[in-house]
Design a protein around this motif. Structure first.
Motif, PDB file in Angstrom:
ATOM      1  N   ASN A 197       0.772  -1.240   0.000  1.00  0.00           N
ATOM      2  CA  ASN A 197       0.000   0.000   0.000  1.00  0.00           C
ATOM      3  C   ASN A 197       0.804   1.291   0.000  1.00  0.00           C
ATOM      4  O   ASN A 197       0.330   2.307   0.461  1.00  0.00           O
ATOM      5  N   ASP A 198       2.034   1.301  -0.538  1.00  0.00           N
ATOM      6  CA  ASP A 198       2.680   2.589  -0.693  1.00  0.00           C
ATOM      7  C   ASP A 198       2.090   3.317  -1.901  1.00  0.00           C
ATOM      8  O   ASP A 198       1.518   2.705  -2.790  1.00  0.00           O
ATOM      9  N   GLU A 199       2.226   4.648  -1.878  1.00  0.00           N
ATOM     10  CA  GLU A 199       1.439   5.456  -2.799  1.00  0.00           C
ATOM     11  C   GLU A 199       1.720   5.177  -4.273  1.00  0.00           C
ATOM     12  O   GLU A 199       0.798   5.075  -5.077  1.00  0.00           O
ATOM     13  N   THR A 200       3.002   5.018  -4.633  1.00  0.00           N
ATOM     14  CA  THR A 200       3.330   4.796  -6.048  1.00  0.00           C
ATOM     15  C   THR A 200       2.718   3.492  -6.557  1.00  0.00           C
ATOM     16  O   THR A 200       2.164   3.452  -7.648  1.00  0.00           O
ATOM     17  N   VAL A 247       0.118   1.883  -5.424  1.00  0.00           N
ATOM     18  CA  VAL A 247      -1.336   1.978  -5.510  1.00  0.00           C
ATOM     19  C   VAL A 247      -1.749   2.800  -6.729  1.00  0.00           C
ATOM     20  O   VAL A 247      -2.675   2.429  -7.459  1.00  0.00           O
ATOM     21  N   LEU A 276      -9.202  -3.538  -5.963  1.00  0.00           N
ATOM     22  CA  LEU A 276      -7.848  -3.429  -5.415  1.00  0.00           C
ATOM     23  C   LEU A 276      -7.858  -3.604  -3.904  1.00  0.00           C
ATOM     24  O   LEU A 276      -8.697  -3.052  -3.210  1.00  0.00           O
ATOM     25  N   THR A 336      -5.070  -3.696  -0.473  1.00  0.00           N
ATOM     26  CA  THR A 336      -3.701  -3.312  -0.127  1.00  0.00           C
ATOM     27  C   THR A 336      -3.318  -3.883   1.226  1.00  0.00           C
ATOM     28  O   THR A 336      -4.170  -4.214   2.035  1.00  0.00           O
TER      29      THR A 336
END
Lengths: 294, 438
Positions: free
Chosen positions: B46-49, B51, B72, B74
């Motif tokens: 679940n890190d931003e990039t 996701v 999706l 995470t």
């Protein structure tokens, strides 16, 4: 000793002694205020400042004034991450904390009362299991099997039961110890007045348990609200996220958005802080009573 | 009065119970496919990039395959994530498709019994053989690449090199000579070390494996069979180099407490000259120092002999399908995996992920404008001077390497002591995995 004697001597002269004492209490007061500022306020200010910075600036993790205030942008970014996952997480965390703590308080008060008051052959067995609950570490996979067979896995109900179960032993011990300080005569008087067992418990005993109840609520609410591993393992799925799980949205080994991470921390810190502002008198009273009587 | 209170208490208890059950019922309602569409779930870290990339990928995929919807999910990465993956697989709760490490971490999932064999799929042919080997067992191939490879080696500041007229070193002696020159010029830390994040300390050893591999191609196999040790050459070299660099006083002054982010800052802004790290660092540079992206370059951690200097390559993570995915969902899951490895999927990858090295499938090509750092890595590929990192060739990786390399890099242990400590650490791990010969 000598220092005390030296300080005590001028008191006899009246005025100068009093000022000296006043100065001393002032100094102690100021020093303790400064110390508590350092311990409690500085980390909070650091969180706030980092949450107000842009990503490049925040990556320095330095205690500086932000060059560009991005507080609002960060707030919007965090709240809109993953389509408002965090709002959902707050609702989940609130439900989880309130319901599981309520179950713990009611059930453990009953058990603690009974264990203390009623002598029966079951007591050693119950005590054994209460202690076992404290000592034996919970295993993840078998617990999931149990939940799966009860069709409670991946449900909030399942996680609430897990949190309540894990906290129960500790609460029962607290309640049992506290009930010992309530005079048995009160129970007897209520029974003579014609109270049944249920009424005896709810109208006579429960109100007397208030101090320890507050201790239990505070300790367990903090524990459940801050719990990370149990929600992670027992309640997978995005719609089930709790606030502590959302922290990982902004952090990874090689790339972290410190500004958003700290904004998230700031948001998560607010509910307990508000609770504390409203209930601090009861909390402090409950803590001390629990500490003395425990 | 008392009676009233009792009733109130009962009412309160009943209300509480009712409220709880309503809430619980609301939460336990499950989703499903009602309109003839197959719904599958896809689990990513679940890190931003990641996701953002996954969301873009899903949007593109659903546009091309209107009969499938992808949901999706995470979860955290790291040690917690590893445990959670294993928990989910062993309790049958894994999502229909999931994204995870390749190499030894994949082997720890026991792919033969938990994952769907994908060796018959069309996209397999376009994979590089290096990548194939890290997602396969003797019985099958289980993963499809997502993301680009990355190299481990020295990320350096090109401006500092230009100003001092230095050239990229190919031997360890050149590297030390360069570092001495930078030290004498002053103001710039010759070698950046960041033991505040302990994992960064391992690069002297881990990124040296390419050189070991070149000197002794059989090393990894013999190592797994307990016949090679870190305490002997050529593998001892990595520990020795770290010790030498420390003794020569080439590290930044705050090396013991600096963090990875500090290291990235130093190398991007030119207050540090050379940082042994993974080239994934380019993502952090792009986010935090976009103006400095062109200032950084890459070279392989030099070996003692120029001929041995080889870039150590980390393979990308991959997509896997667990055996619990069946029937229509399995078909849909395979479609998603194939889409990721199609030209359309590649386009999403290159636009949403920080490209930190070449791709491992011929379906994807590097975009025309990549940072100089990636071009530098590509040169090693063109010269065929690359080798996979040890974690892709051997399942054994001791959990305490990062602590040991901090010891060596801080002068607490000598290189020899550190290597021996690590051999001990590895022994426990190998015995736990039940590998023959330990």
């Amino acid at each position: 000793m000598t220092a005390q004697a030296g300080l005590a001597a001028p008191v006899r002269h009246g005025r100068p002694g009093r000022t000296l004492r006043r100065v001393r209490s002032w100094i102690i007061g100021i020093v303790s205020i400064v110390l508590s500022l350092f311990v409690f306020v500085v980390p909070f200010v650091f969180i706030f400042l980092t949450a107000s910075k842009t990503a490049p600036e925040a990556s320095n993790l330095s205690f500086t004034w932000p060059q560009h205030w991005a507080l609002w942008d960060n707030l919007v970014a965090v709240l809109t991450t993953r389509d408002g996952l965090i709002v959902r997480a707050f609702v989940n965390s609130a439900v989880l904390t309130i319901v599981s703590v309520a179950i713990m308080v009611v059930v453990s008060a009953m058990v603690g009362y009974l264990l203390q008051r009623k002598r029966s052959r079951l007591n050693p067995i119950v005590n054994f299991f209460v202690l076992a609950g404290l000592i034996v570490p919970p295993a993840v996979v078998p617990t999931i099997w149990v939940l799966q067979s009860l069709e409670l896995f991946k449900t909030m109900a399942g996680l609430i039961l897990i949190e309540a179960t894990f906290g129960l032993s500790f609460c029962i011990l607290l309640f049992r110890a506290f009930v010992a300080t309530i005079p048995r005569e009160l129970d007897e008087a209520a029974v003579i007045d014609g109270a049944g067992p249920v009424r005896l418990f709810f109208t006579v005993v429960l109100p007397l348990l208030r101090p320890v109840m507050i201790t239990v609520v505070v300790v367990q609410a903090v524990a459940v609200f801050n719990d990370f591993t149990n929600p992670l393992y027992f309640l997978p799925g995005d719609e089930n996220a709790t606030v502590q799980l959302t922290l990982y949205n902004f952090q990874s080994q090689t790339l972290s958005q410190w500004n958003l991470l700290f904004m998230d921390i700031l948001l998560i810190t607010i509910p307990p802080l508000v609770m504390y502002i409203f209930f601090n008198r009861q909390i402090v009273a409950g803590m001390t009573s629990g500490a003395v009587k425990g | 009065m008392a009676w009233k209170n009792a009733r109130r208490a009962w009412l309160a208890a009943a209300a509480l119970g009712a409220a709880a059950s309503v809430l619980l019922a609301g939460c336990s309602g499950g989703g499903g496919s009602s309109d003839g569409k197959t719904q599958i779930t896809w689990l990513v870290q679940n890190d931003e990039t990641t996701v953002a990339m996954a969301n873009a990928m899903i949007a593109a995929f659903e546009k091309a395959n209107t009969d499938v919807t992808v949901k999706l999910e995470t979860q955290p990465a790291g040690t917690e994530g590893d445990n959670l993956m294993k928990t989910k697989l062993s309790t049958g709760e894994m999502s229909d498709v999931f994204y995870y490490n390749s190499g030894s971490l994949l082997q720890a999932l026991h792919p033969d019994s938990t994952l769907v064999n994908l060796s018959g799929e069309k996209w397999v042919k376009s994979l590089t053989s290096d990548f194939r080997s890290v997602v396969s067992t003797d019985k099958g191939l289980y993963g499809a690449p997502l993301g680009s490879s990355q190299a481990g080696g020295v990320v350096y500041n090109r401006k500092v090199y230009d100003q001092l007229g230095l050239s990229v070193p190919t031997t360890w002696d050149d590297f030390m000579a360069n570092s001495e020159k930078i030290k004498q010029a002053g103001g710039v830390a010759p070698i950046v070390q960041t033991y505040g994040d302990t994992w960064t300390s391992q690069l002297f050893v881990l990124a040296d494996f390419g050189n070991v591999y070149k000197a002794d191609p059989d090393w990894a196999k013999q190592y797994t069979a307990n016949k090679r040790k870190y305490a002997d050459e050529p593998a001892l070299e990595g520990f020795e180099h770290q010790e030498q660099a420390f003794k020569a006083g080439l590290f930044n002054s705050d090396f013991a407490s600096a963090t990875y982010d500090d290291g990235v800052k130093m190398i991007a802004t030119g207050t540090g000259a050379q940082y042994p790290i993974l080239t994934q660092a380019i993502a952090a540079i792009q986010q935090n120092y976009p103006d400095n992206v062109d200032d950084v370059g890459f070279f392989a951690l030099p070996a003692d002999k120029a001929g041995d200097t080889t870039a150590t390559i980390w393979q990308p993570n991959a997509l896997y399908i667990p055996k619990t995915t069946k029937d229509a969902k399995l078909t849909a899951a395979k479609k998603l995996v194939a889409f990721v490895n199609s030209p359309d999927g590649c386009e999403v990858q290159t636009s949403k992920l920080a490209v930190s090295g070449p791709f491992v499938t011929t379906a994807c090509t590097l975009p025309s404008s990549v940072p100089p750092l990636v071009q530098d890595i590509q040169k090693y590929f063109d010269d065929k001077a690359t080798a996979p990192a040890l974690e892709f060739l051997s399942p054994i990786k001791g959990p305490n390497l990062e602590n040991i390399t901090v010891q060596v890099g801080s002068g607490i242990s000598t290189a020899k002591q550190g290597a021996q400590l690590y051999d001990e650490d590895v022994k426990k791990q190998a015995q736990q995995l039940g590998i023959k010969g330990w």
